[in-house]
Design a protein around this motif. Sequence first.
Motif, PDB file in Angstrom:
ATOM      1  N   LEU A 132       0.927  -1.254  -0.238  1.00 19.39           N
ATOM      2  CA  LEU A 132       0.158   0.157   0.000  1.00 19.39           C
ATOM      3  C   LEU A 132       0.945   1.270   0.089  1.00 19.39           C
ATOM      4  CD1 LEU A 132      -2.355  -0.969   2.819  1.00 19.39           C
ATOM      5  CD2 LEU A 132      -2.548  -1.294   0.434  1.00 19.39           C
ATOM      6  N   PHE A 133       0.385   2.251  -0.483  1.00 18.52           N
ATOM      7  CA  PHE A 133       0.943   3.540  -0.462  1.00 18.52           C
ATOM      8  C   PHE A 133       0.117   4.738   0.052  1.00 18.52           C
ATOM      9  CE2 PHE A 133       2.477   7.474  -2.486  1.00 18.52           C
ATOM     10  CZ  PHE A 133       3.802   7.649  -1.941  1.00 18.52           C
ATOM     11  N   PHE A 193       4.964  -4.529 -10.599  1.00 23.81           N
ATOM     12  CA  PHE A 193       3.826  -3.826 -10.458  1.00 23.81           C
ATOM     13  C   PHE A 193       3.903  -2.651 -11.650  1.00 23.81           C
ATOM     14  CE2 PHE A 193       4.126  -5.147  -6.074  1.00 23.81           C
ATOM     15  CZ  PHE A 193       3.338  -6.319  -6.256  1.00 23.81           C
ATOM     16  N   LYS A 194       4.051  -3.094 -12.924  1.00 23.93           N
ATOM     17  CA  LYS A 194       4.049  -1.866 -13.804  1.00 23.93           C
ATOM     18  C   LYS A 194       2.782  -1.265 -13.972  1.00 23.93           C
ATOM     19  CE  LYS A 194       7.729  -4.089 -16.221  1.00 23.93           C
ATOM     20  NZ  LYS A 194       8.161  -5.187 -17.437  1.00 23.93           N
ATOM     21  N   GLU A 249      -3.406   3.570  -0.820  1.00 24.66           N
ATOM     22  CA  GLU A 249      -3.966   3.107  -2.103  1.00 24.66           C
ATOM     23  C   GLU A 249      -3.179   1.650  -2.393  1.00 24.66           C
ATOM     24  OE1 GLU A 249      -1.660   4.683  -6.391  1.00 24.66           O
ATOM     25  OE2 GLU A 249      -2.464   5.999  -4.982  1.00 24.66           O
ATOM     26  N   LEU A 250      -3.681   0.780  -3.134  1.00 25.43           N
ATOM     27  CA  LEU A 250      -3.101  -0.703  -3.245  1.00 25.43           C
ATOM     28  C   LEU A 250      -2.052  -0.401  -4.620  1.00 25.43           C
ATOM     29  CD1 LEU A 250      -3.090  -3.537  -2.441  1.00 25.43           C
ATOM     30  CD2 LEU A 250      -4.913  -3.984  -4.265  1.00 25.43           C
ATOM     31  N   ILE A 251      -1.044  -0.667  -4.447  1.00 26.42           N
ATOM     32  CA  ILE A 251       0.053  -0.552  -5.375  1.00 26.42           C
ATOM     33  C   ILE A 251       0.033  -1.923  -6.215  1.00 26.42           C
ATOM     34  CG2 ILE A 251       2.329  -0.589  -5.913  1.00 26.42           C
ATOM     35  CD1 ILE A 251       1.339   2.257  -5.008  1.00 26.42           C
ATOM     36  N   GLY A 252      -0.148  -3.150  -5.446  1.00 24.27           N
ATOM     37  CA  GLY A 252      -0.061  -4.260  -6.082  1.00 24.27           C
ATOM     38  C   GLY A 252      -0.117  -5.583  -5.022  1.00 24.27           C
TER      39      GLY A 252
END
Length: 86
Positions: free
Chosen positions: A10-11, A84-85, A48-51
């Motif tokens: 997460l960020f 996680f592009k 926010e879910l990054i991956g």
Amino acid sequence: MVELFYVYILFSKTSNRFYIGQTNDIKERLNRHNSGFEKSTKPYKPWELIGFIEKNNRSEAMILEKKLKNLNTEDLKKFISKYFKN
């Protein structure tokens, strides 16, 4: 049926922080982080879910979670860029 586990990143834009965790229900877990239910992440919401990465069991997820948590910020950003592009 095998229960999958997920290691997620997460960020928080408001605090410029990353958080790494593992769960068997990403949607519910993200909801808990953003609702302020989790004490450790409450001050830095919204998240926010990054991956995420799927693992076959909790022990595999915990191993990867520990490895990612031991990365410095620069190496974590490299990992994110590679896997996680956007």
